[in-house]
Design a protein around this motif. Structure first.
Motif, PDB file in Angstrom:
ATOM      1  N   GLN A 151       0.844  -1.267   0.061  1.00 55.47           N
ATOM      2  CA  GLN A 151      -0.059  -0.026  -0.051  1.00 55.47           C
ATOM      3  C   GLN A 151       0.714   1.321  -0.116  1.00 55.47           C
ATOM      4  O   GLN A 151       0.211   2.504   0.018  1.00 55.47           O
ATOM      5  CB  GLN A 151      -0.850  -0.091   1.379  1.00 55.47           C
ATOM      6  CG  GLN A 151      -1.962  -1.007   1.160  1.00 55.47           C
ATOM      7  CD  GLN A 151      -3.090  -1.075   0.196  1.00 55.47           C
ATOM      8  OE1 GLN A 151      -3.501   0.167  -0.320  1.00 55.47           O
ATOM      9  NE2 GLN A 151      -3.324  -2.079  -0.679  1.00 55.47           N
ATOM     10  N   GLY A 152       2.131   0.976  -0.192  1.00 51.23           N
ATOM     11  CA  GLY A 152       3.035   2.151  -0.204  1.00 51.23           C
ATOM     12  C   GLY A 152       3.557   3.017   1.064  1.00 51.23           C
ATOM     13  O   GLY A 152       3.973   3.919   1.263  1.00 51.23           O
ATOM     14  N   VAL A 153       3.227   1.981   2.348  1.00 48.16           N
ATOM     15  CA  VAL A 153       3.683   2.547   3.748  1.00 48.16           C
ATOM     16  C   VAL A 153       5.333   2.090   3.487  1.00 48.16           C
ATOM     17  O   VAL A 153       5.614   0.821   3.291  1.00 48.16           O
ATOM     18  CB  VAL A 153       2.761   1.835   4.712  1.00 48.16           C
ATOM     19  CG1 VAL A 153       3.426   2.190   6.139  1.00 48.16           C
ATOM     20  CG2 VAL A 153       1.320   1.982   4.515  1.00 48.16           C
ATOM     21  N   VAL A 154       5.964   2.973   4.318  1.00 47.03           N
ATOM     22  CA  VAL A 154       7.304   2.664   4.476  1.00 47.03           C
ATOM     23  C   VAL A 154       7.464   1.931   5.684  1.00 47.03           C
ATOM     24  O   VAL A 154       7.102   2.058   6.844  1.00 47.03           O
ATOM     25  CB  VAL A 154       8.120   4.032   4.777  1.00 47.03           C
ATOM     26  CG1 VAL A 154       9.547   3.754   5.377  1.00 47.03           C
ATOM     27  CG2 VAL A 154       8.166   4.679   3.902  1.00 47.03           C
ATOM     28  N   VAL A 155       7.839   0.511   5.454  1.00 44.89           N
ATOM     29  CA  VAL A 155       7.953  -0.702   6.287  1.00 44.89           C
ATOM     30  C   VAL A 155       9.192  -0.857   7.071  1.00 44.89           C
ATOM     31  O   VAL A 155      10.020  -1.138   6.052  1.00 44.89           O
ATOM     32  CB  VAL A 155       7.245  -1.810   5.869  1.00 44.89           C
ATOM     33  CG1 VAL A 155       7.138  -3.097   6.780  1.00 44.89           C
ATOM     34  CG2 VAL A 155       5.635  -1.570   5.268  1.00 44.89           C
ATOM     35  N   ALA A 156       9.427  -1.244   8.137  1.00 49.76           N
ATOM     36  CA  ALA A 156      10.491  -1.642   8.880  1.00 49.76           C
ATOM     37  C   ALA A 156      10.085  -2.784   9.707  1.00 49.76           C
ATOM     38  O   ALA A 156       9.187  -2.901  10.426  1.00 49.76           O
ATOM     39  CB  ALA A 156      11.001  -0.468   9.616  1.00 49.76           C
ATOM     40  N   TYR A 157      11.143  -3.813   9.986  1.00 50.63           N
ATOM     41  CA  TYR A 157      10.895  -4.651  10.994  1.00 50.63           C
ATOM     42  C   TYR A 157      12.224  -4.314  12.114  1.00 50.63           C
ATOM     43  O   TYR A 157      13.251  -3.950  11.987  1.00 50.63           O
ATOM     44  CB  TYR A 157      11.319  -6.100  10.382  1.00 50.63           C
ATOM     45  CG  TYR A 157      10.510  -6.862   9.500  1.00 50.63           C
ATOM     46  CD1 TYR A 157       9.054  -6.100   9.531  1.00 50.63           C
ATOM     47  CD2 TYR A 157      10.710  -7.754   8.891  1.00 50.63           C
ATOM     48  CE1 TYR A 157       8.030  -6.901   8.776  1.00 50.63           C
ATOM     49  CE2 TYR A 157       9.732  -8.325   7.999  1.00 50.63           C
ATOM     50  CZ  TYR A 157       8.442  -7.939   8.019  1.00 50.63           C
ATOM     51  OH  TYR A 157       7.594  -8.623   7.350  1.00 50.63           O
ATOM     52  N   ASN A 158      11.505  -4.122  13.353  1.00 49.66           N
ATOM     53  CA  ASN A 158      12.057  -3.917  14.405  1.00 49.66           C
ATOM     54  C   ASN A 158      12.347  -5.305  15.437  1.00 49.66           C
ATOM     55  O   ASN A 158      11.636  -6.172  15.329  1.00 49.66           O
ATOM     56  CB  ASN A 158      11.676  -2.642  15.244  1.00 49.66           C
ATOM     57  CG  ASN A 158      10.300  -3.051  15.933  1.00 49.66           C
ATOM     58  OD1 ASN A 158      10.147  -3.845  16.877  1.00 49.66           O
ATOM     59  ND2 ASN A 158       9.289  -2.519  15.410  1.00 49.66           N
ATOM     60  N   SER A 159      13.190  -5.020  16.560  1.00 49.69           N
ATOM     61  CA  SER A 159      13.553  -6.120  17.532  1.00 49.69           C
ATOM     62  C   SER A 159      12.526  -5.983  18.781  1.00 49.69           C
ATOM     63  O   SER A 159      11.820  -6.862  19.107  1.00 49.69           O
ATOM     64  CB  SER A 159      14.776  -6.257  17.819  1.00 49.69           C
ATOM     65  OG  SER A 159      14.973  -4.926  18.704  1.00 49.69           O
ATOM     66  N   ASP A 160      12.511  -4.951  19.483  1.00 46.59           N
ATOM     67  CA  ASP A 160      11.940  -4.704  20.698  1.00 46.59           C
ATOM     68  C   ASP A 160      12.593  -5.689  21.781  1.00 46.59           C
ATOM     69  O   ASP A 160      11.964  -6.080  22.552  1.00 46.59           O
ATOM     70  CB  ASP A 160      10.543  -4.368  20.615  1.00 46.59           C
ATOM     71  CG  ASP A 160       9.619  -4.125  21.963  1.00 46.59           C
ATOM     72  OD1 ASP A 160      10.284  -3.474  22.750  1.00 46.59           O
ATOM     73  OD2 ASP A 160       8.786  -4.478  22.272  1.00 46.59           O
ATOM     74  N   ASP A 161      13.644  -6.501  21.190  1.00 41.43           N
ATOM     75  CA  ASP A 161      13.997  -7.327  22.114  1.00 41.43           C
ATOM     76  C   ASP A 161      15.539  -7.379  21.928  1.00 41.43           C
ATOM     77  O   ASP A 161      16.206  -7.588  20.959  1.00 41.43           O
ATOM     78  CB  ASP A 161      13.214  -8.614  21.503  1.00 41.43           C
ATOM     79  CG  ASP A 161      13.849  -9.998  22.213  1.00 41.43           C
ATOM     80  OD1 ASP A 161      13.619 -10.137  23.658  1.00 41.43           O
ATOM     81  OD2 ASP A 161      14.703 -10.803  22.013  1.00 41.43           O
ATOM     82  N   ALA A 162      16.331  -7.670  23.250  1.00 37.03           N
ATOM     83  CA  ALA A 162      17.831  -7.596  23.102  1.00 37.03           C
ATOM     84  C   ALA A 162      18.214  -8.766  22.357  1.00 37.03           C
ATOM     85  O   ALA A 162      19.333  -8.671  21.665  1.00 37.03           O
ATOM     86  CB  ALA A 162      18.285  -7.703  24.337  1.00 37.03           C
ATOM     87  N   GLU A 163      17.586 -10.011  22.404  1.00 40.47           N
ATOM     88  CA  GLU A 163      17.956 -11.159  21.738  1.00 40.47           C
ATOM     89  C   GLU A 163      17.821 -11.409  20.326  1.00 40.47           C
ATOM     90  O   GLU A 163      18.612 -11.614  19.244  1.00 40.47           O
ATOM     91  CB  GLU A 163      17.396 -12.489  22.327  1.00 40.47           C
ATOM     92  CG  GLU A 163      17.785 -13.956  21.721  1.00 40.47           C
ATOM     93  CD  GLU A 163      19.368 -14.133  21.899  1.00 40.47           C
ATOM     94  OE1 GLU A 163      19.999 -14.842  21.010  1.00 40.47           O
ATOM     95  OE2 GLU A 163      20.186 -13.305  22.953  1.00 40.47           O
ATOM     96  N   MET A 164      16.482 -10.756  19.830  1.00 40.19           N
ATOM     97  CA  MET A 164      15.993 -10.849  18.374  1.00 40.19           C
ATOM     98  C   MET A 164      16.805  -9.696  17.730  1.00 40.19           C
ATOM     99  O   MET A 164      17.091 -10.017  16.596  1.00 40.19           O
ATOM    100  CB  MET A 164      14.399 -10.240  18.340  1.00 40.19           C
ATOM    101  CG  MET A 164      14.338 -10.427  16.924  1.00 40.19           C
ATOM    102  SD  MET A 164      12.498  -9.885  16.762  1.00 40.19           S
ATOM    103  CE  MET A 164      11.730 -11.097  17.593  1.00 40.19           C
ATOM    104  N   ALA A 165      17.382  -8.721  18.194  1.00 40.20           N
ATOM    105  CA  ALA A 165      18.223  -7.708  17.462  1.00 40.20           C
ATOM    106  C   ALA A 165      19.362  -8.495  16.693  1.00 40.20           C
ATOM    107  O   ALA A 165      19.859  -7.812  15.963  1.00 40.20           O
ATOM    108  CB  ALA A 165      18.515  -6.625  18.398  1.00 40.20           C
ATOM    109  N   ARG A 166      19.923  -9.479  17.489  1.00 42.43           N
ATOM    110  CA  ARG A 166      21.175  -9.972  16.738  1.00 42.43           C
ATOM    111  C   ARG A 166      20.747 -10.709  15.438  1.00 42.43           C
ATOM    112  O   ARG A 166      21.559 -11.260  14.704  1.00 42.43           O
ATOM    113  CB  ARG A 166      21.870 -10.963  17.854  1.00 42.43           C
ATOM    114  CG  ARG A 166      22.275 -10.345  19.030  1.00 42.43           C
ATOM    115  CD  ARG A 166      23.229 -11.209  19.782  1.00 42.43           C
ATOM    116  NE  ARG A 166      22.309 -12.203  20.266  1.00 42.43           N
ATOM    117  CZ  ARG A 166      22.860 -13.843  19.832  1.00 42.43           C
ATOM    118  NH1 ARG A 166      23.978 -13.795  18.905  1.00 42.43           N
ATOM    119  NH2 ARG A 166      22.334 -14.790  20.353  1.00 42.43           N
TER     120      ARG A 166
END
Length: 1024
Positions: free
Chosen positions: A879-894
């Motif tokens: 739909q044209g939205v600028v999409v990002a995936y984030n972690s909100d989690d110290a482990e997932m960020a790796r």
């Protein structure tokens, strides 16, 4: 009564007194002793207090002769005289004329020092330990204190220590025995503790012991006994202090005309005093300094004893320090499994903490020393001596105990030296105070004597020729305070001796068996000019005469004496690393010129993915992208054949690297708090995430309230300070929140007093606060005087499009609601984070201009996310939205690279676009895409070299660069691990040796680092 022994005194008899009569000196001494014993504790009667009896107005005139005197820390006088009168020093030096009516005390062989000063004490003040609010009890929003005081009970500005001070003889004795004559006493309670008072630690009335009524103002990052909810986090403490500075200025200029606020009135008066700030560690010290810089204040900072870990940055503050000497005990590491769970930095700190004062001295930082933190004040001198053993000079130690504390509290005219006119507070010791065996014999406070030992205790150690009638023995006496006596026969055998020495009456007693199976000799004698003599009985009960003539001053035994194993050598310690945690380095890496050759380059630009391409980096920037690039002189060439080079991953939503609380959820709006105030650059998760290719992140406030705190945008410059991690020139962001958390759905009935408690109420919070912000803006624009409000300043920045919202969200209804509120006030919601129902309103988000930073595939972990689907990111992207995936989690960020791959799996997003979900798109959402997020000439050299396609579960981050600095290298990581294992083992062996030698140890505590999430409240997980 004053404890003065007759044998300690001599008396200068005036020539005009009794010309025809000669008094024996011994008689005069006894007479004087009797007179002094009759003297009351106050030499000068106070005219404001009536005397119940005959007044004694003698002036306390004393002369201490033949002493080594430290007039100040840097002025040592040999064979000198100190004269005091009326509690003041009136003369000191060589050849000083002694007044004829002075009490003369012979201090031959003794050393006199100015009494020590402790600037961090709560002496003589009542302890306040109210019952804590029960866990789960109902919140308290405003002060319960009656009167026109501040709204927050953590501000105790109106408290004056001088009004509550009462000498405590038991505590005063403990202070004196540790060498202190003066302390700066404060009520250790609250963020602002009011005024402190400088007092002497004598036993007289408060009127006589108070040296300076108001001598300082203390601030801390702790609200103390306040039971109010706000503030509940470190960033809340900082915000309250900052707002109070602003309110104090407003009150002085305008506010007093509008209202009476006794707390602000007191606050303004406190600003004329020396300003002290008590912190618990080096990071908080730097935070306090940021406040000082903002408001033009100079703090004297009481530190946590770990300043050596950030010594250059602390030196740059220019702040004088007060150092505790609470060096940690060794851990009990006999169990190897226990030893494994000790934090690396705790091991190193145990070894290095005693060197903290020496390192600060070497850096040229001025400091005082405090006994604060020690279980017993009697251990204070031992701790000072330990610091000296680790390299602190004796001169600086004395300066830190006398001159510096007096200077810091602006009392050099009263204490800190023995200059004429200063208070007669000093120590008399039997030798150099910093020698391990040195004893404090007396402490004089305000001209009053407090004796611990007799000045006339003699050193009788040595060898003696003992004769009992015709029998001769070799008597050996060792030790000074409690002498041990041994008799050595001609055959070198030792005879056990039971003996005692009484110095005051100069007597000695001995009993021993001269031969096995025989009875005991029992002897009693007195001191002579060169030994002892007396009478006693032999083993048969016959009376005998005996003498003991000293033959040498150095006691020797025929048997070989044990050698002193102590050494004057400075103990060996490890190196300071940056940061002072695991994977820190002795020297931080620097930007270099690097040419990556033959890589698969994911540009995130129109060129797409380039095969066998080169990228040149220098001066922290990407210089060229292409093929066949030549390496400049001095460049490092990295063969990237078969490898992938990408821009660094950017995490739009993280809570790592935050100190002491991620939520200030005690009010509906906490827009005044700033995550940037509490950045923790030493969070090990920064290094771990560098290994996963993360180079930058937005540190967000939690989601406990509708309007949270301001964000911090950082780069992962591992080893740098908090300020150096921050991205300079970045736009300001703030956290908003919707849903269950903010309406307190799962907080428990007792916790749900705070407005709002419904989704409708959440909307009203936004409308109300933005309406107030508009009114505040109009007031500012009018040019009329106004009260600067940190909360409304942040909200006005949103309206003015100078600060941007990242909003915690789940449900489509609330997402729509906030967009409409934003449009009502003329701004755009920048980013909806989480937004697991974004797929339902993606078209409206695109029309509004909002981006979405979501989870790749989280769902069903609480009620409001039951309708989440893993296709959410792909559908918003369509739909044209600028999409990002984030972690909100110290482990997932790796593993955000793998999270990005899920966009390919769930929704068939192209690999290039999926990769942008964790690089270019979060850069766009954070308005940083002109600087990072893609590989393009001119952009920051934030790069990751991967072993494989970065979307592959097989891919490993090989090297990670931030601004052209290589902060992670997988090969170097192996070397660091080996080095740490070696260092850890070395320190553990040292701890084992400490235990073997009888040193104190403590059990391993097994503490773990707390990891924050959106709904972490005061360190506790309420949900998830």
């Amino acid at each position: 009564m004053i404890a003065i022994r007759a044998e300690d005194l001599t008396f200068n008899l005036p020539k005009t007194l009794h010309p025809n009569r000669v008094f024996k000196q011994e008689c005069m001494r006894k007479l004087l002793f009797f007179m002094l014993c009759c003297l009351s504790s106050s030499l000068l009667a106070q005219i404001t207090f009536p005397e119940n009896g005959v007044a004694d107005n003698r002036d306390g005139l004393y002369a201490f002769t033949n002493a080594t005197i430290y007039k100040s820390f840097d002025q040592k006088l040999e064979n000198s005289t100190l004269i005091i009168k009326d509690g003041k020093v009136i003369a000191v030096g060589q050849g000083v004329r002694i007044p004829p009516d002075a009490v003369v005390i012979d201090a031959t062989g003794k050393t006199i020092y100015p009494a020590f000063i402790d600037l961090y004490a709560q002496y003589g003040l009542p302890a306040e330990n109210p019952e804590p609010r029960e866990r789960g009890g109902r919140p308290q929003f405003l002060t319960d204190k009656k009167g026109a005081f501040a709204w927050n009970e953590a501000l105790k500005t109106e408290f004056d220590a001088v009004d509550n001070f009462e000498p405590n003889s038991k505590e005063a004795k403990e202070w004196r025995e540790a060498g202190f004559g003066t302390v700066l006493s404060q009520k250790m309670d609250g963020i602002s503790r009011g005024s402190a008072t400088l007092v002497a630690v004598g036993d007289e009335r408060a009127h006589e012991m108070i040296l300076k009524e108001k001598a300082g103002h203390f601030l801390t990052f702790s609200k103390g006994t306040s039971t109010q909810n706000y503030p509940s986090s470190l960033m809340g403490y900082i915000a309250l202090i900052r707002q109070t500075y602003l309110d104090g200025k407003w009150y002085a200029e305008i506010g007093k005309k509008e209202e009476i606020n006794l707390s602000l009135e007191a606050w303004n008066q406190l600003q004329s005093l020396p300003q002290f700030f008590a912190v618990s560690n080096r990071l908080d010290l730097l935070r306090a300094n940021e406040i000082a810089k903002e408001f033009g204040v100079k703090y004297i900072i009481k530190g946590g004893g770990d300043e050596y870990q950030r010594i250059e940055e602390i030196k740059a503050t220019g702040a004088p320090l007060i150092l505790p000497l609470e060096f940690p005990d060794a851990y009990d590491v006999e169990n190897p499994f226990d030893a494994e769970i000790i934090n690396y930095n705790d091991l190193k700190h145990w070894e290095m903490a005693p060197a903290n004062p020496a390192m600060l001295e070497a850096a040229g930082i001025e400091f005082a020393l405090t006994s604060d933190g020690l279980k017993k004040k009697s251990s204070f001198l031992d701790q000072v001596r330990k610091a000296i053993e680790y390299g602190l000079s004796e001169k600086t130690a004395l300066k830190a105990l006398t001159h510096n504390p007096a200077t810091f509290c602006k009392a050099t005219d009263m204490v800190g030296s023995l200059n004429n006119g200063t208070t007669a507070s000093f120590l008399i010791t039997d030798q150099n105070i910093f020698d391990k065996k040195a004893k404090i014999l007396e402490v004089w406070v305000h001209g009053k004597r407090h004796a611990m030992k007799s000045l006339k205790e003699e050193d009788i150690s040595g060898n003696y020729n003992l004769k009992i009638e015709q029998q001769a023995y070799n008597l050996v006496v060792t030790g000074k305070e409690s002498p041990e006596l041994k008799i050595v026969n001609a055959d070198s055998s030792e005879i056990k001796v039971k003996g005692s020495v009484q110095y005051g009456v100069k007597t000695i007693s001995l009993s021993f068996n001269p031969e096995k199976e025989s009875g005991k000799y029992r002897l009693q004698g007195v001191f002579t000019d060169n030994g002892f003599s007396g009478k006693g009985q032999d083993a048969n009960g016959n009376w005998v005469s005996w003498t003991a003539e000293k033959t040498s001053n150095t006691p020797t035994l025929n048997k070989e004496e044990k050698k002193d194993s102590s050494s004057n050598e400075k103990p060996e310690i490890g190196k300071v690393i940056y940061p002072f945690v695991a994977f820190g380095r002795e020297k931080l890496p620097e930007a270099t010129t690097v040419l990556f050759k033959n890589a698969t380059v994911w540009t995130n630009e129109k060129d797409g993915i380039l095969e066998n391409a080169d990228v040149l980096v220098s001066n922290g920037k990407i210089q060229k992208v292409g093929k066949g690039l030549d390496a400049p002189a001095g460049a490092t060439t990295v063969d990237a054949s078969g490898k992938h080079l990408t821009s660094g991953i950017i995490d739009e939503h993280t809570h790592i690297g935050v100190s002491r609380g991620v939520n200030e959820g005690t009010q509906a709006s906490s827009a005044e708090v700033r995550i940037g105030d509490v950045v923790n650059p030493e969070d090990i998760n920064i290094y771990r995430q560098l290994s996963g290719g993360v180079t930058a992140a937005q540190q967000l406030h939690g989601s406990a309230n509708p309007i949270g705190g301001q964000s911090s945008l950082i780069k992962f410059r591992w080893g740098k300070t908090a300020e150096e991690l921050k991205i300079k020139g970045a736009d300001g962001y703030i956290k908003f929140a919707l849903g269950e958390n903010v309406k307190q759905s799962n907080w428990g009935d007792n916790q749900t007093i705070r407005f709002p408690q419904t989704r409708m109420g959440v909307e009203q919070v936004f409308v109300d606060h933005f309406t107030r912000a508009k009114e505040y803006g109009a007031q500012k624009a009018s040019g009329k005087p106004y009260r600067k409000d940190l909360e409304l300043e942040a909200l006005l920045e949103i309206i003015n499009k100078e600060r941007f919202i990242t909003c915690h969200s789940y449900r489509q209804s609330e997402i729509n609601m906030l967009m409409k509120v934003a449009e009502q006030f003329g701004f755009t919601v920048n980013t909806f984070t989480h937004i697991l129902e974004g797929y339902k309103v993606a078209d409206k988000m695109a029309e509004h201009g909002a981006g979405g930073s979501t989870f790749a595939d989280w769902w069903a972990y609480k009620f409001e996310v039951w309708e989440a689907i893993p296709y959410n990111g792909a559908l918003m992207h369509e739909q044209g939205v600028v999409v990002a995936y984030n972690s909100d989690d110290a482990e997932m960020a790796r593993r955000l690279n793998q999270e990005a791959a899920k966009a390919v799996k769930y929704g068939n997003v192209s690999e290039e676009d999926a990769w942008k979900f964790v690089t270019l798109n979060p850069a766009k959402l954070l308005h940083l895409d002109d600087r990072m997020g893609s590989i393009k000439a001119g952009k920051d050299a934030d790069l990751v070299l991967w072993s494989d396609n970065p979307l592959s579960i097989e891919a490993k981050g090989l090297q990670t660069y931030v601004d052209g600095v290589k902060y992670f290298d997988r090969e170097e990581d192996k070397e660091l691990r080996q080095a740490m294992a070696s260092e850890k083992n070395r320190i553990i062996q040292k701890m084992l040796d400490t235990k073997k030698k009888g040193g104190k140890t403590r059990p391993v505590d097994g503490k773990r680092q707390e990891l924050y999430h959106c709904d972490s409240i005061e360190g506790e997980e309420h949900q998830h």
